[in-house]
Design a protein around this motif. Structure first.
Motif, PDB file in Angstrom:
ATOM      1  N   LEU A   1       2.708  14.496   3.738  1.00  0.00           N
ATOM      2  CA  LEU A   1       1.308  14.910   3.868  1.00  0.00           C
ATOM      3  C   LEU A   1       0.938  15.960   2.831  1.00  0.00           C
ATOM      4  O   LEU A   1      -0.158  15.947   2.280  1.00  0.00           O
ATOM      5  CB  LEU A   1       1.059  15.465   5.274  1.00  0.00           C
ATOM      6  CG  LEU A   1       1.079  14.445   6.415  1.00  0.00           C
ATOM      7  CD1 LEU A   1       0.934  15.156   7.754  1.00  0.00           C
ATOM      8  CD2 LEU A   1      -0.027  13.418   6.254  1.00  0.00           C
ATOM      9  N   SER A   2       1.861  16.880   2.552  1.00  0.00           N
ATOM     10  CA  SER A   2       1.570  17.935   1.574  1.00  0.00           C
ATOM     11  C   SER A   2       1.385  17.352   0.182  1.00  0.00           C
ATOM     12  O   SER A   2       0.555  17.827  -0.599  1.00  0.00           O
ATOM     13  CB  SER A   2       2.700  18.978   1.569  1.00  0.00           C
ATOM     14  OG  SER A   2       3.907  18.415   1.104  1.00  0.00           O
ATOM     15  N   LYS A   3       2.135  16.306  -0.137  1.00  0.00           N
ATOM     16  CA  LYS A   3       1.978  15.653  -1.438  1.00  0.00           C
ATOM     17  C   LYS A   3       0.620  14.967  -1.555  1.00  0.00           C
ATOM     18  O   LYS A   3      -0.002  14.961  -2.615  1.00  0.00           O
ATOM     19  CB  LYS A   3       3.090  14.621  -1.650  1.00  0.00           C
ATOM     20  CG  LYS A   3       4.454  15.233  -1.908  1.00  0.00           C
ATOM     21  CD  LYS A   3       5.493  14.146  -2.111  1.00  0.00           C
ATOM     22  CE  LYS A   3       6.879  14.743  -2.360  1.00  0.00           C
ATOM     23  NZ  LYS A   3       7.916  13.689  -2.532  1.00  0.00           N
ATOM     24  N   SER A   4       0.149  14.403  -0.450  1.00  0.00           N
ATOM     25  CA  SER A   4      -1.118  13.679  -0.488  1.00  0.00           C
ATOM     26  C   SER A   4      -2.311  14.607  -0.689  1.00  0.00           C
ATOM     27  O   SER A   4      -3.380  14.176  -1.116  1.00  0.00           O
ATOM     28  CB  SER A   4      -1.311  12.880   0.802  1.00  0.00           C
ATOM     29  OG  SER A   4      -1.482  13.743   1.911  1.00  0.00           O
ATOM     30  N   LEU A   5      -2.141  15.917  -0.395  1.00  0.00           N
ATOM     31  CA  LEU A   5      -3.232  16.869  -0.581  1.00  0.00           C
ATOM     32  C   LEU A   5      -3.483  17.174  -2.052  1.00  0.00           C
ATOM     33  O   LEU A   5      -4.556  17.640  -2.416  1.00  0.00           O
ATOM     34  CB  LEU A   5      -2.923  18.173   0.170  1.00  0.00           C
ATOM     35  CG  LEU A   5      -2.958  18.093   1.698  1.00  0.00           C
ATOM     36  CD1 LEU A   5      -2.458  19.400   2.304  1.00  0.00           C
ATOM     37  CD2 LEU A   5      -4.359  17.793   2.186  1.00  0.00           C
ATOM     38  N   ASN A   6      -2.510  16.920  -2.903  1.00  0.00           N
ATOM     39  CA  ASN A   6      -2.626  17.194  -4.329  1.00  0.00           C
ATOM     40  C   ASN A   6      -2.932  15.893  -5.065  1.00  0.00           C
ATOM     41  O   ASN A   6      -2.163  14.941  -5.002  1.00  0.00           O
ATOM     42  CB  ASN A   6      -1.311  17.808  -4.844  1.00  0.00           C
ATOM     43  CG  ASN A   6      -1.458  18.358  -6.249  1.00  0.00           C
ATOM     44  OD1 ASN A   6      -2.315  17.929  -7.009  1.00  0.00           O
ATOM     45  ND2 ASN A   6      -0.620  19.311  -6.589  1.00  0.00           N
ATOM     46  N   LEU A   7      -4.055  15.861  -5.777  1.00  0.00           N
ATOM     47  CA  LEU A   7      -4.462  14.628  -6.451  1.00  0.00           C
ATOM     48  C   LEU A   7      -3.625  14.306  -7.693  1.00  0.00           C
ATOM     49  O   LEU A   7      -3.911  13.334  -8.385  1.00  0.00           O
ATOM     50  CB  LEU A   7      -5.938  14.708  -6.835  1.00  0.00           C
ATOM     51  CG  LEU A   7      -6.924  14.584  -5.673  1.00  0.00           C
ATOM     52  CD1 LEU A   7      -8.356  14.643  -6.185  1.00  0.00           C
ATOM     53  CD2 LEU A   7      -6.705  13.317  -4.882  1.00  0.00           C
TER      54      LEU A   7
END
Length: 251
Positions: A114-120
C-alpha cells in the motif's frame, strides 16, 4: 534636352517609389513574420501549460483513487487481519501463536504494498500491459465480472506523462463499465502492429444509444485527454449489446 531631363526625373521618381514600395513590403513581411512567430510561441506555451495542467489533474485523481483504495484495504482487509491476529495471540496454544505471527507478517507485506502505491513513481517502472492486468485482476478478485486481456504485436512504449494520462483514461472507461454497464465480461486488447496503435475496451453489458450519450464532464475529460496524447477515440454501443471503446494512440 528638356524632354530628356523630364524623362530622367520621372524615371528617378518612379524608381524611388518602387524602392519605397519594396522597402515597405519587406518591412510589412518582417513584421508579419515576427507576429506569426509570437503567435506560434504563445500557442506552444498555451499547449504546454494545458498539458501540464492535465498531468496535474490526472495525478491528483489517481492519488485520490489510490487513497480511497488504501482506505478500503485498511478497513476491509488489514483491519480484519489484525483482529484475527489478536484473537490468535489471545490463545495459549503454540499453533495459535504461530498463526498470529504469520498473519502479522502478511499484514506487513500488505502495508508495504500500500505504501508503494501512494507514490506515483511506480508509473515509471510499470508498463501498460502490467497495469491493465492488475486492474482487471481487481475486478475478478472482487467477483464483479470475468475479464480477458490480450496483446497483438509489441508492448507499448510510452513516456511517464503519456502513461499517466492513458492510465486515467482506462480507469475512467472501466469505472463507467462498473457503474453503468452491469457486464458479465470486460475485455481489453492492445494492438500494436506496424503503424497502428490501438486499445480496445469492450464489455457485454446493457449498452446505450450513442446518439444520446452524455456530453458531461466525464466525456469532456475523455476527449481532452485523448487530444493531449495526440490520439482519438471512438465509442460503439447499442442497447443490450454492450459497448466497445477504441483508443487510437499516436503512431
Amino acid at each position: 534636352m528638356e524632354n530628356n531631363g523630364s524623362d530622367l526625373f520621372v524615371i528617378i521618381l518612379l524608381g524611388f517609389f518602387l524602392m519605397l514600395l519594396m522597402v515597405s513590403f519587406i518591412v510589412i513581411m518582417v513584421i508579419y513574420h515576427r507576429q506569426r512567430q509570437l503567435e506560434n510561441r504563445q500557442k506552444v506555451a498555451s499547449m504546454k501549460a494545458e498539458f501540464e495542467n492535465t498531468i496535474l489533474n490526472v495525478e491528483k485523481e489517481i492519488q485520490e483513487d489510490t487513497l480511497s483504495h488504501v482506505g478500503r484495504e485498511l478497513h476491509d482487509n488489514i483491519g480484519q487481519m489484525l483482529s484475527l491476529a489478536k484473537i490468535n495471540f489471545a490463545r495459549s496454544k503454540p499453533e495459535s501463536i504461530s498463526e498470529g505471527r504469520n498473519i502479522i507478517n502478511q499484514v506487513i507485506k500488505e502495508i508495504r504494498g500500500l505504501s508503494k502505491s501512494l507514490n506515483l513513481d511506480w508509473v515509471e517502472s510499470i508498463n501498460m500491459e502490467d497495469f491493465i492486468k492488475r486492474e482487471l485482476e481487481k475486478l475478478e478478485a472482487a467477483e464483479f465480472c470475468q475479464t480477458d486481456f490480450s496483446i497483438e504485436g509489441e508492448p507499448l512504449s510510452l513516456k511517464k506523462d503519456e502513461k499517466l494520462i492513458l492510465i486515467r483514461i482506462i480507469q475512467e472507461a472501466l469505472n463507467n463499465a462498473i457503474k453503468h454497464a452491469n457486464p458479465n465480461t470486460i475485455s481489453i486488447t492492445i494492438k500494436n502492429e506496424n503503424d497502428s496503435k490501438l486499445i480496445l475496451i469492450q464489455d457485454d453489458g446493457i449498452g446505450f444509444d450513442t446518439a444520446n450519450k452524455s456530453e458531461g464532464s466525464g466525456m469532456a475529460n475523455f476527449k481532452k485527454r485523448m487530444k493531449m496524447l495526440g490520439g482519438d477515440f471512438q465509442i460503439d454501443s447499442e442497447q443490450d449489446k454492450g459497448t466497445l471503446i477504441k483508443l487510437y494512440l499516436p503512431k
